[in-house]
Design an enzyme around this catalytic site. Structure first.
Site, PDB file in Angstrom:
ATOM      1  N   HIS A  76      17.020 -10.907  13.362  1.00 30.47           N
ATOM      2  CA  HIS A  76      16.265  -9.685  13.661  1.00 30.47           C
ATOM      3  C   HIS A  76      15.052 -10.035  14.503  1.00 30.47           C
ATOM      4  O   HIS A  76      14.209 -10.814  14.073  1.00 30.47           O
ATOM      5  CB  HIS A  76      15.800  -9.014  12.356  1.00 30.47           C
ATOM      6  CG  HIS A  76      16.893  -8.228  11.685  1.00 30.47           C
ATOM      7  ND1 HIS A  76      16.654  -7.120  10.914  1.00 30.47           N
ATOM      8  CD2 HIS A  76      18.230  -8.387  11.694  1.00 30.47           C
ATOM      9  CE1 HIS A  76      17.804  -6.627  10.472  1.00 30.47           C
ATOM     10  NE2 HIS A  76      18.780  -7.387  10.924  1.00 30.47           N
TER      11      HIS A  76
ATOM     12  N   TYR B 260       9.876  -0.016   7.485  1.00 32.39           N
ATOM     13  CA  TYR B 260       8.832   0.105   6.462  1.00 32.39           C
ATOM     14  C   TYR B 260       8.161   1.452   6.690  1.00 32.39           C
ATOM     15  O   TYR B 260       7.610   1.681   7.771  1.00 32.39           O
ATOM     16  CB  TYR B 260       7.790  -1.001   6.616  1.00 32.39           C
ATOM     17  CG  TYR B 260       8.274  -2.410   6.323  1.00 32.39           C
ATOM     18  CD1 TYR B 260       8.996  -3.140   7.258  1.00 32.39           C
ATOM     19  CD2 TYR B 260       7.976  -3.020   5.112  1.00 32.39           C
ATOM     20  CE1 TYR B 260       9.424  -4.434   6.988  1.00 32.39           C
ATOM     21  CE2 TYR B 260       8.392  -4.326   4.832  1.00 32.39           C
ATOM     22  CZ  TYR B 260       9.118  -5.028   5.775  1.00 32.39           C
ATOM     23  OH  TYR B 260       9.537  -6.304   5.512  1.00 32.39           O
TER      24      TYR B 260
ATOM     25  N   PRO C 233       5.983  -7.979  -2.381  1.00 33.32           N
ATOM     26  CA  PRO C 233       7.090  -8.209  -1.451  1.00 33.32           C
ATOM     27  C   PRO C 233       6.911  -7.583  -0.063  1.00 33.32           C
ATOM     28  O   PRO C 233       7.726  -7.848   0.833  1.00 33.32           O
ATOM     29  CB  PRO C 233       8.297  -7.596  -2.169  1.00 33.32           C
ATOM     30  CG  PRO C 233       7.731  -6.661  -3.172  1.00 33.32           C
ATOM     31  CD  PRO C 233       6.394  -7.179  -3.549  1.00 33.32           C
TER      32      PRO C 233
ATOM     33  N   LYS D 117       7.241 -12.512   2.061  1.00 33.40           N
ATOM     34  CA  LYS D 117       6.717 -13.878   2.134  1.00 33.40           C
ATOM     35  C   LYS D 117       7.031 -14.771   0.932  1.00 33.40           C
ATOM     36  O   LYS D 117       6.916 -16.001   1.026  1.00 33.40           O
ATOM     37  CB  LYS D 117       5.192 -13.843   2.327  1.00 33.40           C
ATOM     38  CG  LYS D 117       4.762 -13.363   3.698  1.00 33.40           C
ATOM     39  CD  LYS D 117       5.010 -14.439   4.742  1.00 33.40           C
ATOM     40  CE  LYS D 117       5.074 -13.900   6.140  1.00 33.40           C
ATOM     41  NZ  LYS D 117       6.429 -13.785   6.695  1.00 33.40           N
TER      42      LYS D 117
ATOM     43  N   TYR E 161       4.409 -12.029  10.313  1.00 36.59           N
ATOM     44  CA  TYR E 161       5.702 -11.636   9.741  1.00 36.59           C
ATOM     45  C   TYR E 161       6.769 -12.693  10.019  1.00 36.59           C
ATOM     46  O   TYR E 161       7.574 -13.030   9.161  1.00 36.59           O
ATOM     47  CB  TYR E 161       6.138 -10.281  10.317  1.00 36.59           C
ATOM     48  CG  TYR E 161       7.303  -9.667   9.561  1.00 36.59           C
ATOM     49  CD1 TYR E 161       7.083  -8.918   8.413  1.00 36.59           C
ATOM     50  CD2 TYR E 161       8.619  -9.840   9.997  1.00 36.59           C
ATOM     51  CE1 TYR E 161       8.138  -8.363   7.710  1.00 36.59           C
ATOM     52  CE2 TYR E 161       9.682  -9.289   9.296  1.00 36.59           C
ATOM     53  CZ  TYR E 161       9.433  -8.544   8.154  1.00 36.59           C
ATOM     54  OH  TYR E 161      10.483  -8.004   7.461  1.00 36.59           O
TER      55      TYR E 161
HETATM   56  P1  RFL Z   1      12.294 -18.320  -9.148  1.00 33.13           P
HETATM   57  O1  RFL Z   1      13.297 -17.733  -8.207  1.00 33.13           O
HETATM   58  O2  RFL Z   1      11.624 -17.437 -10.093  1.00 33.13           O
HETATM   59  O3  RFL Z   1      13.043 -19.495  -9.938  1.00 33.13           O
HETATM   60  C1  RFL Z   1      12.465 -20.158 -11.038  1.00 33.13           C
HETATM   61  C2  RFL Z   1      13.554 -20.681 -11.937  1.00 33.13           C
HETATM   62  O4  RFL Z   1      12.972 -21.396 -13.034  1.00 33.13           O
HETATM   63  C3  RFL Z   1      13.646 -21.035 -14.226  1.00 33.13           C
HETATM   64  N1  RFL Z   1      12.745 -21.256 -15.382  1.00 33.13           N
HETATM   65  C4  RFL Z   1      12.839 -22.317 -16.212  1.00 33.13           C
HETATM   66  N2  RFL Z   1      13.660 -23.368 -16.239  1.00 33.13           N
HETATM   67  C5  RFL Z   1      13.499 -24.269 -17.247  1.00 33.13           C
HETATM   68  N3  RFL Z   1      12.537 -24.157 -18.203  1.00 33.13           N
HETATM   69  C6  RFL Z   1      11.674 -23.118 -18.196  1.00 33.13           C
HETATM   70  N4  RFL Z   1      10.717 -23.000 -19.127  1.00 33.13           N
HETATM   71  C7  RFL Z   1      11.797 -22.141 -17.171  1.00 33.13           C
HETATM   72  N5  RFL Z   1      11.136 -21.005 -16.864  1.00 33.13           N
HETATM   73  C8  RFL Z   1      11.719 -20.486 -15.790  1.00 33.13           C
HETATM   74  C9  RFL Z   1      14.015 -19.579 -14.026  1.00 33.13           C
HETATM   75  O5  RFL Z   1      15.092 -19.189 -14.865  1.00 33.13           O
HETATM   76  C10 RFL Z   1      14.384 -19.572 -12.539  1.00 33.13           C
HETATM   77  O6  RFL Z   1      15.762 -19.823 -12.336  1.00 33.13           O
HETATM   78  O7  RFL Z   1      11.139 -19.092  -8.340  1.00 33.13           O
HETATM   79  P2  RFL Z   1      11.231 -19.892  -6.949  1.00 33.13           P
HETATM   80  O8  RFL Z   1      12.408 -20.839  -6.947  1.00 33.13           O
HETATM   81  O9  RFL Z   1       9.876 -20.438  -6.710  1.00 33.13           O
HETATM   82  O10 RFL Z   1      11.568 -18.813  -5.845  1.00 33.13           O
HETATM   83  C11 RFL Z   1      10.664 -17.773  -5.521  1.00 33.13           C
HETATM   84  C12 RFL Z   1      11.403 -16.519  -5.045  1.00 33.13           C
HETATM   85  O11 RFL Z   1      12.397 -16.206  -6.001  1.00 33.13           O
HETATM   86  C13 RFL Z   1      10.459 -15.317  -4.849  1.00 33.13           C
HETATM   87  O12 RFL Z   1       9.262 -15.737  -4.249  1.00 33.13           O
HETATM   88  C14 RFL Z   1      11.066 -14.204  -3.969  1.00 33.13           C
HETATM   89  O13 RFL Z   1      12.185 -13.649  -4.582  1.00 33.13           O
HETATM   90  C15 RFL Z   1      10.038 -13.105  -3.678  1.00 33.13           C
HETATM   91  N6  RFL Z   1      10.589 -11.976  -2.908  1.00 33.13           N
HETATM   92  C16 RFL Z   1      10.735 -12.049  -1.530  1.00 33.13           C
HETATM   93  N7  RFL Z   1      10.409 -13.182  -0.872  1.00 33.13           N
HETATM   94  C17 RFL Z   1      10.616 -13.278   0.478  1.00 33.13           C
HETATM   95  O14 RFL Z   1      10.287 -14.328   1.067  1.00 33.13           O
HETATM   96  N8  RFL Z   1      11.178 -12.262   1.221  1.00 33.13           N
HETATM   97  C18 RFL Z   1      11.537 -11.097   0.643  1.00 33.13           C
HETATM   98  O15 RFL Z   1      12.097 -10.249   1.326  1.00 33.13           O
HETATM   99  C19 RFL Z   1      11.300 -10.941  -0.788  1.00 33.13           C
HETATM  100  N9  RFL Z   1      11.641  -9.815  -1.404  1.00 33.13           N
HETATM  101  C20 RFL Z   1      10.948 -10.792  -3.551  1.00 33.13           C
HETATM  102  C21 RFL Z   1      11.489  -9.713  -2.768  1.00 33.13           C
HETATM  103  C22 RFL Z   1      10.847 -10.643  -4.936  1.00 33.13           C
HETATM  104  C23 RFL Z   1      11.226  -9.475  -5.549  1.00 33.13           C
HETATM  105  N10 RFL Z   1      11.104  -9.414  -6.966  1.00 33.13           N
HETATM  106  C24 RFL Z   1      12.073  -8.900  -7.825  1.00 33.13           C
HETATM  107  C25 RFL Z   1      10.010 -10.114  -7.615  1.00 33.13           C
HETATM  108  C26 RFL Z   1      11.863  -8.539  -3.337  1.00 33.13           C
HETATM  109  C27 RFL Z   1      11.718  -8.385  -4.742  1.00 33.13           C
HETATM  110  C28 RFL Z   1      12.113  -7.048  -5.317  1.00 33.13           C
HETATM  111  C1  PHB Z   2      14.746  -7.143   0.961  1.00 34.07           C
HETATM  112  O1  PHB Z   2      15.668  -6.996   1.772  1.00 34.07           O
HETATM  113  O2  PHB Z   2      14.964  -7.277  -0.249  1.00 34.07           O
HETATM  114  C2  PHB Z   2      13.358  -7.132   1.435  1.00 34.07           C
HETATM  115  C3  PHB Z   2      13.103  -7.105   2.803  1.00 34.07           C
HETATM  116  C4  PHB Z   2      11.787  -7.084   3.271  1.00 34.07           C
HETATM  117  C5  PHB Z   2      10.752  -7.090   2.363  1.00 34.07           C
HETATM  118  C6  PHB Z   2      11.002  -7.133   0.991  1.00 34.07           C
HETATM  119  C7  PHB Z   2      12.315  -7.150   0.530  1.00 34.07           C
HETATM  120  O3  PHB Z   2       9.477  -7.050   2.828  1.00 34.07           O
END
Ligand code: RFL
Ligand code: PHB
Length: 390
Positions: free
Chosen positions: A72, A201, A293, A297, A385
Site C-alpha cells: 500500500h 481512517y 492501534p 505501530k 506511518y
Molecule cells: P503478544 O502478541 O502479546 O505476545 C506475547 C505472548 O506471551 C505469552 N505470555 C506468556 N508466556 C509464558 N509465560 C507467561 N507468563 C506469559 N504471559 C504471556 C502470551 O500468551 C503471548 O503469546 O506480544 P508481542 O509478541 O510483543 O507482539 C505485540 C503485538 O501483538 C501487538 O503490538 C500488536 O498486535 C498491536 N496492534 C497493531 N500493531 C501494528 O503494528 N499494526 C496494527 O495494525 C495493529 N493493530 C494491534 C492492532 C493490537 C490490537 N489489539 C487487540 C490489542 C489492532 C488491535 C485490535
Molecule cells: C488492522 O488491519 O487490523 C489495522 C490496520 C491499521 C491500524 C490498526 C489496525 O491502524
C-alpha cells in the site's frame, strides 16, 4: 535443561527473535503459556513497515508474505464530509507499507521454527524468572504438571503487556508512563471484499471508524465504542449500519456486510516501561510498551526491539562485545517514544473524546485541514506511518 537465550512468549516478538537467533547459530528455547492454536486465534495487527518485512525475510519466514502481502503506497483520512489521501510513496521517496495479518506472520514464523527444529514449549505454566542479576539466570516452569528448570545466559521477556517478565523487574527500578483513553475499538473480521482498495481512517460526529483488510476477499473493520460496551450489544447488522454511517458515502456504498468471523473489543492505551533491561533480562515488544492501534505501530515496534536485541546478542556471541547489549534499552526506547508520540497524536486527531468541547472539535478539524492543504504536514504523517528508520 540449558540454552543460551530463554525466550518468554511465542507472540510475534518471541518467535521472530527465536528464528533470527537460530539462523545465527545461537541456541534458544521459547516458553509460551498458551497453546499454539490459541496464539494463532488472536486477530490483531495488519500493517507492516518495511523494516519488519525485511526482518521476516532475514528470519527465513518471508516467502508467503512476498506472495500474499498487499503493498500500500497510500491511505485516506476522512474528517466529516472531507477526505484526503496521504500519498505515502510520493511524500517519502517511494516507500510503502505491507498489509499482511499478524495471524499470518505468526503462522509463518511458527512454520519456519518447525523447519529449523527450534524448541517451543507451549502451555508452559507458572513461569518464573530467577538470578538475572548475575551470570547464570534460570527460568522455572511447569510442563504437564511436572516442575522444570531452564538455565541460560540471557532471558528475553517477549510475553506481552500481561506477562511475567516486566512484573519480575526489581522493585524501585522500573518507571512506568501511561495514558488510558476513554474508549475502545470494536473490530470485525469478515469474508467480503474490502470497501476501498486502501485503508480509510474516518473521523466524524459519531466517532472514529477504520476500513482495513487482510486480503482481496477478507476485510477488517473497526468502530470506536465507549469503554463499557460489550460485543453482545453488537449484532453484525448493527455493526455494519454504524460503520456505514461513519465513513464517507462513497466508501459506505461499497461496504459489503457478511457474517463476522471474529468480533472483539480492545481498549486503547499508551504505555512505556523504562528501562528495557535488568541485568540479563531484556524486555521486547508489548512487554515493555503499548500504543493505541491508530498509527498501526504496535507490532512494528515489537519488530524494531527485536532488531536491536538480536543484533546485540549476535555481537555478544559472535564478536564478544557487550556494546549492543549495553545500548539496547536506550536505543529501543528512542524509537519507541517517537512511535508513542505518533500513535497518541493520531488517536487524538481522529477520535471523539467524551466531554470534548466545540473548541476541541474545531481544533481537530483545523489540524485535518492543515494536513490536507500542506505537503509539509502530510509528509510528517507519511514519514511516521511508513516507519521511522531503525
Ligand atoms: P503478544 O502478541 O502479546 O505476545 C506475547 C505472548 O506471551 C505469552 N505470555 C506468556 N508466556 C509464558 N509465560 C507467561 N507468563 C506469559 N504471559 C504471556 C502470551 O500468551 C503471548 O503469546 O506480544 P508481542 O509478541 O510483543 O507482539 C505485540 C503485538 O501483538 C501487538 O503490538 C500488536 O498486535 C498491536 N496492534 C497493531 N500493531 C501494528 O503494528 N499494526 C496494527 O495494525 C495493529 N493493530 C494491534 C492492532 C493490537 C490490537 N489489539 C487487540 C490489542 C489492532 C488491535 C485490535
Ligand atoms: C488492522 O488491519 O487490523 C489495522 C490496520 C491499521 C491500524 C490498526 C489496525 O491502524
Amino acid at each position: 535443561m540449558r540454552t543460551q537465550v530463554a525466550i518468554i512468549g511465542a507472540g510475534p516478538s518471541g518467535l521472530l527473535l527465536g528464528q533470527l537467533l537460530t539462523r545465527a547459530g545461537i541456541d534458544n528455547v521459547i516458553l509460551e503459556r498458551r497453546s499454539a492454536e490459541y496464539v494463532l486465534s488472536r486477530i490483531r495487527a495488519g500493517v507492516l513497515e518495511r523494516g519488519m518485512v525485511d526482518l521476516l525475510h532475514e528470519a527465513g519466514a518471508g516467502e508467503r508474505l512476498a506472495k500474499l502481502g498487499l503493498t500500500h503506497d497510500g491511505f485516506t483520512i476522512a474528517f466529516d464530509e472531507a477526505s484526503h489521501r496521504i500519498d505515502i510513496a510520493g511524500l517519502t521517496g517511494g516507500k510503502a507499507v505491507t498489509v499482511y495479518g499478524q495471524t499470518e506472520v505468526t503462522a509463518d514464523l511458527m512454520d519456519a521454527r518447525k523447519r529449523a527444529n527450534g524448541v517451543t514449549i507451549y502451555e508452559a505454566e507458572d513461569v518464573t524468572l530467577h538470578d538475572f542479576d548475575g551470570a547464570r539466570p534460570r527460568v522455572a516452569f511447569v510442563q504437564d504438571g511436572v516442575a522444570k528448570e531452564l538455565s541460560c545466559d540471557f532471558i528475553a521477556g517477549c510475553d506481552g503487556y500481561h506477562g511475567v517478565s516486566r512484573a519480575s523487574a526489581p522493585a524501585g527500578v522500573l518507571k512506568e508512563f501511561e495514558r488510558v483513553y476513554p474508549f475502545g475499538w470494536l473490530g470485525v473480521l469478515v469474508d467480503t471484499p474490502p470497501a476501498a482498495h486502501e485503508l480509510v481512517y474516518a473521523s466524524g460526529e459519531r466517532g472514529f471508524a477504520l476500513c482495513s483488510m487482510r486480503s482481496p476477499t477478507r476485510s477488517r473493520y473497526y468502530v470506536q465504542v465507549p469503554l463499557d460496551e460489550t460485543i453482545e450489544n453488537w449484532s453484525d447488522d448493527r455493526f455494519f449500519d454504524e460503520l456505514r454511517r461513519r465513513v464517507p458515502a462513497g466508501v459506505a456504498a461499497n461496504v459489503k456486510s457478511g457474517p463476522s468471523i471474529e468480533k472483539s473489543i480492545a481498549p486503547l492505551r499508551s504505555f512505556v516501561a523504562e528501562p528495557m533491561r535488568f541485568g540479563r533480562l531484556f524486555l521486547a515488544g508489548d512487554a515493555a510498551h503499548i500504543v493505541p492501534p491508530t498509527g498501526a505501530k504496535g507490532l512494528n515496534l515489537a519488530a524494531s526491539d527485536v532488531r536491536y536485541l538480536f543484533d546485540a546478542l549476535r555481537e555478544h556471541y559472535l564478536d564478544r562485545s557487550a556494546a549492543g547489549l549495553d545500548a539496547y534499552s536506550a536505543r529501543a526506547l528512542a524509537r519507541v517514544w517517537k512511535a508513542e508520540r505518533f500513535s497518541w497524536w493520531m488517536t487524538g486527531l481522529l477520535h471523539l473524546f467524551p466531554g470534548e468541547t466545540p473548541f476541541d472539535r474545531r481544533v481537530r478539524r483545523a489540524e485535518f485541514d492543515y494536513i490536507a492543504q500542506s505537503n509539509h504536514a502530510a509528509s510528517a504523517v507519511a514519514e511516521n506511518y511508513v516507519g521511522l528508520p531503525y
